[in-house]
Write a protein that holds these residues in place. Structure first.
Motif, PDB file in Angstrom:
ATOM      1  N   ARG A 107       0.478  -0.635   0.143  1.00 48.45           N
ATOM      2  CA  ARG A 107      -0.137   0.137   0.231  1.00 48.45           C
ATOM      3  C   ARG A 107       0.692   1.671  -0.173  1.00 48.45           C
ATOM      4  O   ARG A 107       2.069   1.444   0.611  1.00 48.45           O
ATOM      5  CB  ARG A 107      -1.116   0.147   1.116  1.00 48.45           C
ATOM      6  CG  ARG A 107      -2.031  -0.931   1.099  1.00 48.45           C
ATOM      7  CD  ARG A 107      -2.725  -1.287   2.810  1.00 48.45           C
ATOM      8  NE  ARG A 107      -3.295   0.170   2.546  1.00 48.45           N
ATOM      9  CZ  ARG A 107      -5.320   0.492   3.117  1.00 48.45           C
ATOM     10  NH1 ARG A 107      -5.738  -0.389   3.597  1.00 48.45           N
ATOM     11  NH2 ARG A 107      -5.101   1.476   3.598  1.00 48.45           N
ATOM     12  N   GLU A 108       0.301   2.443  -0.711  1.00 52.87           N
ATOM     13  CA  GLU A 108       1.130   3.504  -0.844  1.00 52.87           C
ATOM     14  C   GLU A 108       0.938   4.172   0.517  1.00 52.87           C
ATOM     15  O   GLU A 108       1.510   5.500   0.652  1.00 52.87           O
ATOM     16  CB  GLU A 108       0.511   4.462  -2.467  1.00 52.87           C
ATOM     17  CG  GLU A 108       1.065   3.642  -3.038  1.00 52.87           C
ATOM     18  CD  GLU A 108       1.550   3.982  -4.435  1.00 52.87           C
ATOM     19  OE1 GLU A 108       0.505   5.483  -4.272  1.00 52.87           O
ATOM     20  OE2 GLU A 108       0.398   3.388  -5.399  1.00 52.87           O
ATOM     21  N   GLN A 109      -0.095   4.563   1.244  1.00 50.57           N
ATOM     22  CA  GLN A 109      -0.129   4.519   1.920  1.00 50.57           C
ATOM     23  C   GLN A 109      -0.806   3.378   3.963  1.00 50.57           C
ATOM     24  O   GLN A 109      -0.875   2.459   3.439  1.00 50.57           O
ATOM     25  CB  GLN A 109      -1.505   6.086   2.279  1.00 50.57           C
ATOM     26  CG  GLN A 109      -1.767   6.849   1.273  1.00 50.57           C
ATOM     27  CD  GLN A 109      -2.895   8.167   0.768  1.00 50.57           C
ATOM     28  OE1 GLN A 109      -3.778   7.050   0.807  1.00 50.57           O
ATOM     29  NE2 GLN A 109      -3.113   8.195   0.197  1.00 50.57           N
ATOM     30  N   ARG A 111       1.080   4.393   6.642  1.00 52.63           N
ATOM     31  CA  ARG A 111       1.792   4.223   7.508  1.00 52.63           C
ATOM     32  C   ARG A 111       2.577   5.156   8.329  1.00 52.63           C
ATOM     33  O   ARG A 111       3.128   4.429   9.840  1.00 52.63           O
ATOM     34  CB  ARG A 111       3.545   3.922   6.623  1.00 52.63           C
ATOM     35  CG  ARG A 111       3.416   2.698   6.234  1.00 52.63           C
ATOM     36  CD  ARG A 111       5.281   2.261   4.998  1.00 52.63           C
ATOM     37  NE  ARG A 111       4.705   1.149   4.267  1.00 52.63           N
ATOM     38  CZ  ARG A 111       4.378   1.525   3.395  1.00 52.63           C
ATOM     39  NH1 ARG A 111       3.505   2.586   2.740  1.00 52.63           N
ATOM     40  NH2 ARG A 111       3.942   0.265   2.432  1.00 52.63           N
TER      41      ARG A 111
ATOM     42  N   GLY B  59       5.552   6.627   0.749  1.00 47.16           N
ATOM     43  CA  GLY B  59       4.660   5.691   0.497  1.00 47.16           C
ATOM     44  C   GLY B  59       4.914   6.004  -1.566  1.00 47.16           C
ATOM     45  O   GLY B  59       5.151   5.638  -2.304  1.00 47.16           O
ATOM     46  N   VAL B  62       6.699   2.922  -2.822  1.00 43.46           N
ATOM     47  CA  VAL B  62       6.383   2.264  -3.367  1.00 43.46           C
ATOM     48  C   VAL B  62       5.601   2.456  -4.426  1.00 43.46           C
ATOM     49  O   VAL B  62       5.778   1.305  -5.253  1.00 43.46           O
ATOM     50  CB  VAL B  62       5.248   1.844  -2.563  1.00 43.46           C
ATOM     51  CG1 VAL B  62       3.947   0.055  -2.420  1.00 43.46           C
ATOM     52  CG2 VAL B  62       6.151   1.313  -0.432  1.00 43.46           C
ATOM     53  N   SER B  63       4.989   2.921  -4.251  1.00 41.62           N
ATOM     54  CA  SER B  63       4.452   3.859  -6.292  1.00 41.62           C
ATOM     55  C   SER B  63       5.438   3.767  -6.934  1.00 41.62           C
ATOM     56  O   SER B  63       4.747   3.588  -8.069  1.00 41.62           O
ATOM     57  CB  SER B  63       3.918   5.246  -5.590  1.00 41.62           C
ATOM     58  OG  SER B  63       3.305   5.752  -6.761  1.00 41.62           O
ATOM     59  N   LYS B  66       6.134   0.116  -8.189  1.00 44.15           N
ATOM     60  CA  LYS B  66       4.500   0.093  -8.714  1.00 44.15           C
ATOM     61  C   LYS B  66       4.826   0.009 -10.305  1.00 44.15           C
ATOM     62  O   LYS B  66       5.513  -0.638 -11.176  1.00 44.15           O
ATOM     63  CB  LYS B  66       3.865   0.385  -8.239  1.00 44.15           C
ATOM     64  CG  LYS B  66       3.165  -1.151  -7.001  1.00 44.15           C
ATOM     65  CD  LYS B  66       2.414  -0.465  -6.574  1.00 44.15           C
ATOM     66  CE  LYS B  66       1.635  -0.811  -5.408  1.00 44.15           C
ATOM     67  NZ  LYS B  66       0.363  -0.172  -4.810  1.00 44.15           N
ATOM     68  N   ARG B  69       8.257  -0.802 -12.580  1.00 43.24           N
ATOM     69  CA  ARG B  69       8.094  -2.355 -12.575  1.00 43.24           C
ATOM     70  C   ARG B  69       6.951  -2.567 -13.730  1.00 43.24           C
ATOM     71  O   ARG B  69       7.760  -3.549 -14.811  1.00 43.24           O
ATOM     72  CB  ARG B  69       7.125  -3.189 -11.127  1.00 43.24           C
ATOM     73  CG  ARG B  69       8.517  -4.462 -11.413  1.00 43.24           C
ATOM     74  CD  ARG B  69       7.717  -5.193  -9.694  1.00 43.24           C
ATOM     75  NE  ARG B  69       8.343  -4.382  -9.019  1.00 43.24           N
ATOM     76  CZ  ARG B  69       7.774  -4.560  -7.677  1.00 43.24           C
ATOM     77  NH1 ARG B  69       7.143  -5.323  -7.431  1.00 43.24           N
ATOM     78  NH2 ARG B  69       8.076  -4.088  -6.390  1.00 43.24           N
TER      79      ARG B  69
END
Lengths: 140, 110
Positions: A107-109, A111, B59, B62-63, B66, B69
């Protein structure tokens, strides 16, 4: 035993551009009080950033004319940071997720609250004409 | 706080200077996405000059991971200090990213 003293008392507009400056002030206090170095370089900056982001973006919803107040009170055994907004009540416990589970790690949010609780010795949410998030960092 | 972008062979290297937080994460995201749009596939983010990262900074990583990739690319991270390593371990993001001790090792890993 010395009486608790206020070491920091600042008020900022509801704009995330002020976060870094407040965190820098708080970190300086942390170092001057000789708290363990990781608490000043990791625990406090990250947890306080999260509390400020929540107050600005969610509590005050970046509202014009709304402010966030940050105070730090030092006692013999702890430093307590209060981050106060002027927003509506929210349920901090209900909004916590565990971002480390396999289904959440991508998830991007989600945390922010997790990090606040993991990096502080105690976190409390107080309702007082807005929200006050109280972050306690022990001095040892 | 600022981000500088350079190219080492076919790898886009991003240096994060200062903090990666809610106030500047979009800038990092946009810079990397611009490079991705230009057709770049290999990305390395170097944290040797980074102070702290908040949840929105994590975040964005992570974004980006993704999105890179999805385009058939790869994202590597390098030079996390002890605090940042702790942060990645706490959030289990150390399991999501390929992290190298040095920029050289990260570049060799592509």
């Amino acid at each position: 035993m010395a009486l608790p003293r206020v070491a920091l008392d600042v008020e900022i507009p509801s704009d995330v551009k002020y976060i870094e400056e407040v965190v820098e002030l708080a970190t300086r206090q942390c170092r001057e009080l000789h708290l363990p170095s990781h608490k000043c370089s990791l625990n406090l900056p990250v947890a306080l950033s999260e509390a400020l982001s929540n107050a600005i973006l969610r509590g005050n919803a970046q509202g014009n004319g709304k402010y966030v107040r940050v105070t730090a009170t030092v006692s013999d055994d702890a430093v307590v940071f209060d981050v106060a907004d002027q927003g509506p009540d929210f349920d901090m416990i209900a909004e916590r997720i565990d971002p480390t589970t396999p289904e959440n790690v991508m998830r991007e949010q989600g945390r922010g609250l997790f990090l606040m609780y993991r990096l502080m010795d105690h976190v409390e949410h107080i309702r007082d004409h807005g929200n006050v998030v109280r972050l306690t960092l022990r001095r040892e | 706080m600022s981000f500088s972008i350079s190219k080492q062979d076919d790898v886009v290297v991003v240096d994060v200077e200062g903090q990666l937080i809610v106030g500047n994460r979009q800038e990092l995201k946009q810079k990397v996405l611009d490079e991705l749009e230009r057709g770049e596939k290999k990305f390395l983010i170097d944290f040797s000059q980074t102070g702290y990262i908040d949840s929105s900074g994590l975040g964005v990583l992570v974004s980006l991971s993704k999105k890179i990739r999805e385009q058939g690319g790869e994202l590597r991270l390098a030079n996390l200090n002890d605090d940042l390593q702790t942060l990645f371990e706490l959030t289990k993001l150390d399991t999501l990213f390929q992290i190298s001790d040095t920029r050289e090792r990260a570049l060799e890993s592509f």
